[in-house]
Scaffold this motif. Structure first.
Motif, PDB file in Angstrom:
ATOM      1  N   PRO A 158       0.797  -1.232   0.000  1.00 30.80           N
ATOM      2  CA  PRO A 158       0.000   0.000   0.000  1.00 30.80           C
ATOM      3  C   PRO A 158       0.829   1.281   0.000  1.00 30.80           C
ATOM      4  O   PRO A 158       0.362   2.315  -0.454  1.00 30.80           O
ATOM      5  N   ALA A 159       2.046   1.222   0.529  1.00 32.93           N
ATOM      6  CA  ALA A 159       2.855   2.436   0.685  1.00 32.93           C
ATOM      7  C   ALA A 159       3.135   3.094  -0.661  1.00 32.93           C
ATOM      8  O   ALA A 159       3.511   2.423  -1.622  1.00 32.93           O
ATOM      9  N   ARG A 160       2.975   4.418  -0.703  1.00 28.38           N
ATOM     10  CA  ARG A 160       3.370   5.209  -1.866  1.00 28.38           C
ATOM     11  C   ARG A 160       4.353   6.263  -1.381  1.00 28.38           C
ATOM     12  O   ARG A 160       4.108   6.957  -0.398  1.00 28.38           O
ATOM     13  N   LEU A 161       5.478   6.361  -2.058  1.00 36.10           N
ATOM     14  CA  LEU A 161       6.556   7.218  -1.578  1.00 36.10           C
ATOM     15  C   LEU A 161       7.437   7.623  -2.740  1.00 36.10           C
ATOM     16  O   LEU A 161       7.251   7.195  -3.870  1.00 36.10           O
ATOM     17  N   GLY A 162       8.417   8.468  -2.452  1.00 32.63           N
ATOM     18  CA  GLY A 162       9.464   8.785  -3.401  1.00 32.63           C
ATOM     19  C   GLY A 162      10.770   8.283  -2.820  1.00 32.63           C
ATOM     20  O   GLY A 162      11.077   8.556  -1.655  1.00 32.63           O
ATOM     21  N   ALA A 163      11.542   7.526  -3.575  1.00 35.60           N
ATOM     22  CA  ALA A 163      12.769   6.956  -3.029  1.00 35.60           C
ATOM     23  C   ALA A 163      13.732   6.602  -4.151  1.00 35.60           C
ATOM     24  O   ALA A 163      13.331   6.315  -5.278  1.00 35.60           O
ATOM     25  N   SER A 164      15.018   6.631  -3.823  1.00 39.74           N
ATOM     26  CA  SER A 164      16.045   6.171  -4.751  1.00 39.74           C
ATOM     27  C   SER A 164      16.700   4.886  -4.256  1.00 39.74           C
ATOM     28  O   SER A 164      17.246   4.128  -5.049  1.00 39.74           O
ATOM     29  N   ARG A 165      16.665   4.646  -2.925  1.00 38.94           N
ATOM     30  CA  ARG A 165      17.251   3.450  -2.326  1.00 38.94           C
ATOM     31  C   ARG A 165      16.341   2.955  -1.206  1.00 38.94           C
ATOM     32  O   ARG A 165      15.628   3.745  -0.580  1.00 38.94           O
ATOM     33  N   ILE A 166      16.382   1.644  -0.940  1.00 40.82           N
ATOM     34  CA  ILE A 166      15.656   1.077   0.188  1.00 40.82           C
ATOM     35  C   ILE A 166      16.580   0.162   0.970  1.00 40.82           C
ATOM     36  O   ILE A 166      17.530  -0.414   0.434  1.00 40.82           O
ATOM     37  N   HIS A 167      16.312   0.053   2.264  1.00 42.59           N
ATOM     38  CA  HIS A 167      17.063  -0.827   3.160  1.00 42.59           C
ATOM     39  C   HIS A 167      16.057  -1.585   4.005  1.00 42.59           C
ATOM     40  O   HIS A 167      15.141  -0.990   4.577  1.00 42.59           O
ATOM     41  N   ALA A 168      16.232  -2.910   4.099  1.00 40.74           N
ATOM     42  CA  ALA A 168      15.319  -3.730   4.890  1.00 40.74           C
ATOM     43  C   ALA A 168      15.868  -3.892   6.299  1.00 40.74           C
ATOM     44  O   ALA A 168      16.817  -4.641   6.531  1.00 40.74           O
ATOM     45  N   GLY A 169      15.301  -3.155   7.248  1.00 41.54           N
ATOM     46  CA  GLY A 169      15.664  -3.311   8.641  1.00 41.54           C
ATOM     47  C   GLY A 169      14.863  -4.419   9.291  1.00 41.54           C
ATOM     48  O   GLY A 169      13.954  -4.990   8.686  1.00 41.54           O
ATOM     49  N   GLU A 170      15.183  -4.730  10.523  1.00 40.03           N
ATOM     50  CA  GLU A 170      14.470  -5.786  11.221  1.00 40.03           C
ATOM     51  C   GLU A 170      13.013  -5.426  11.455  1.00 40.03           C
ATOM     52  O   GLU A 170      12.143  -6.298  11.456  1.00 40.03           O
ATOM     53  N   ARG A 171      12.730  -4.141  11.639  1.00 38.23           N
ATOM     54  CA  ARG A 171      11.373  -3.720  11.982  1.00 38.23           C
ATOM     55  C   ARG A 171      10.712  -2.861  10.916  1.00 38.23           C
ATOM     56  O   ARG A 171       9.479  -2.794  10.854  1.00 38.23           O
ATOM     57  N   GLU A 172      11.515  -2.190  10.081  1.00 36.93           N
ATOM     58  CA  GLU A 172      10.965  -1.304   9.069  1.00 36.93           C
ATOM     59  C   GLU A 172      11.808  -1.332   7.801  1.00 36.93           C
ATOM     60  O   GLU A 172      13.019  -1.560   7.870  1.00 36.93           O
ATOM     61  N   ILE A 173      11.174  -1.109   6.667  1.00 35.56           N
ATOM     62  CA  ILE A 173      11.899  -0.815   5.438  1.00 35.56           C
ATOM     63  C   ILE A 173      12.160   0.680   5.425  1.00 35.56           C
ATOM     64  O   ILE A 173      11.239   1.484   5.602  1.00 35.56           O
ATOM     65  N   LEU A 174      13.416   1.068   5.255  1.00 37.33           N
ATOM     66  CA  LEU A 174      13.798   2.472   5.245  1.00 37.33           C
ATOM     67  C   LEU A 174      14.042   2.897   3.803  1.00 37.33           C
ATOM     68  O   LEU A 174      14.954   2.391   3.136  1.00 37.33           O
ATOM     69  N   ALA A 175      13.218   3.799   3.309  1.00 34.83           N
ATOM     70  CA  ALA A 175      13.291   4.272   1.926  1.00 34.83           C
ATOM     71  C   ALA A 175      13.847   5.685   1.915  1.00 34.83           C
ATOM     72  O   ALA A 175      13.317   6.574   2.585  1.00 34.83           O
TER      73      ALA A 175
END
Length: 334
Positions: free
Chosen positions: A263-280
């Motif tokens: 569902p998330a809509r955002l603007g991002a160039s990179r993503i990182h999968a953390g243990e609790r959250e995806i950081l975009a």
């Protein structure tokens, strides 16, 4: 004083409660950051807010976690003009709430990026079609040089560990290697490979520009796992599948043969999968995604406020905002 511009490059961590951000500040008189009037900043984020900031005129590129230890690659010779000056990998640490740095041994070429392999090893490499095409593995103790991929220019790398590496090139080709040699070199797209991801020896992914396929290596051949209407620009493993950043604005989960839009809509160039959250990470915001939805964020205004009382380093002879933060002297090439 010229108006200052601020920009986020990358965020890594378990969540925005415990994260690191690589950011830039540069003169508003310039259309883009220049070496003469630009700084890189390492931001320590705690509880969703910036707890500490350390700045340098040294160009820093890439941010990754080696296990739980963040690291970046530095090109200090661009600032000092000395050919024997440090170019290599810096480890970051939180010492009583303050950013601290430990430089590694220097390298010949100017490293352009660093990524974390699945086993926690960091891979640092020269990007683009340059004369030097160095690739190093870092286990926390020493940099170990390995054979560079046989690509026109290395755009991105990932892997399970030293025994299985995957590299994508500016020429649309992908190569798989074992640290000593590269094999299974194949053309997948017309232009640059933007993202590669190794999940297992029989589950390696790649994506690039034209056509917009997510390609999968099953241990013997490449085939299309899914096709999208826009390019995939980043890939991360999460749970029993992966998450793809499509078109820089939406996240898609691929797992067990299913392809589902989050569902998330955002603007991002990179993503990182953390243990609790995806950081975009986008230039003006870091967005935390939990359970497929936008949970919270860190706005670029918070960075500007955190360094507002720090005069630009290029207005003085200083290279670093706090040089005492280095745990050891910066080594020089012999």
């Amino acid at each position: 004083m010229n108006q200052l511009k601020h920009q986020f490059d990358m965020c890594v961590g378990s969540s925005l409660d415990d994260a690191w951000v690589l950011a830039r500040r540069y003169s508003g008189a310039d259309a883009a950051p220049s070496l003469d009037r630009a700084e890189c900043w390492v931001l320590r984020v705690r509880g969703g807010a910036i707890a500490d900031a350390w700045g340098t005129r040294t160009p820093l590129h890439g941010l990754a976690l080696r296990g739980e230890v963040p690291c970046t690659v530095a090109a200090r010779r661009h600032v000092t003009g000395r050919l024997d000056e440090h170019a290599g990998l810096w480890q970051l640490a939180d010492e009583d709430g303050a950013v601290a740095l430990t430089p590694s041994a220097p390298t010949r070429g100017i490293l352009g990026d660093v990524r974390s392999l699945r086993d926690g090893t960091a891979v640092a490499y020269v990007q683009g079609a340059l004369a030097t095409r160095e690739v190093f593995l870092f286990d926390g103790e020493a940099l170990r040089e390995v054979a560079p991929p046989p690509l026109r220019g290395t755009a991105v790398m990932h892997g399970l560990g030293p025994g299985l590496l995957v590299a994508g090139g500016d020429d649309g080709r992908v190569a798989i290697g074992d640290g000593a040699a590269w094999h299974h070199v194949e053309q997948l797209v017309d232009a640059t490979i933007y993202a590669v991801l190794a999940v297992s020896p029989t589950e390696v992914y790649a994506a690039g520009f034209g056509p917009y396929d997510l390609w999968r290596w099953d241990g013997s051949r490449w085939s299309s796992a899914a096709r999208f209407d826009r390019a995939i620009t980043d890939l991360v493993a999460q749970g029993d599948g992966l998450v793809a950043l499509v078109g820089g604005e939406r996240l898609v989960r691929v797992a067990q043969g299913r392809v589902d839009d989050l569902p998330a809509r955002l603007g991002a160039s990179r993503i990182h999968a953390g243990e609790r959250e995806i950081l975009a990470t986008d230039e003006d915001a870091v967005t935390a995604v939990a359970d497929g939805r936008v949970a919270r964020g860190l706005d670029i205004a918070a960075f500007a406020e955190a360094v507002a009382d720090r005069p630009p380093l290029w207005e003085s002879a200083r290279i670093d905002s706090d040089p005492e933060r280095f745990r050891a002297p910066i080594p020089r090439r012999e």
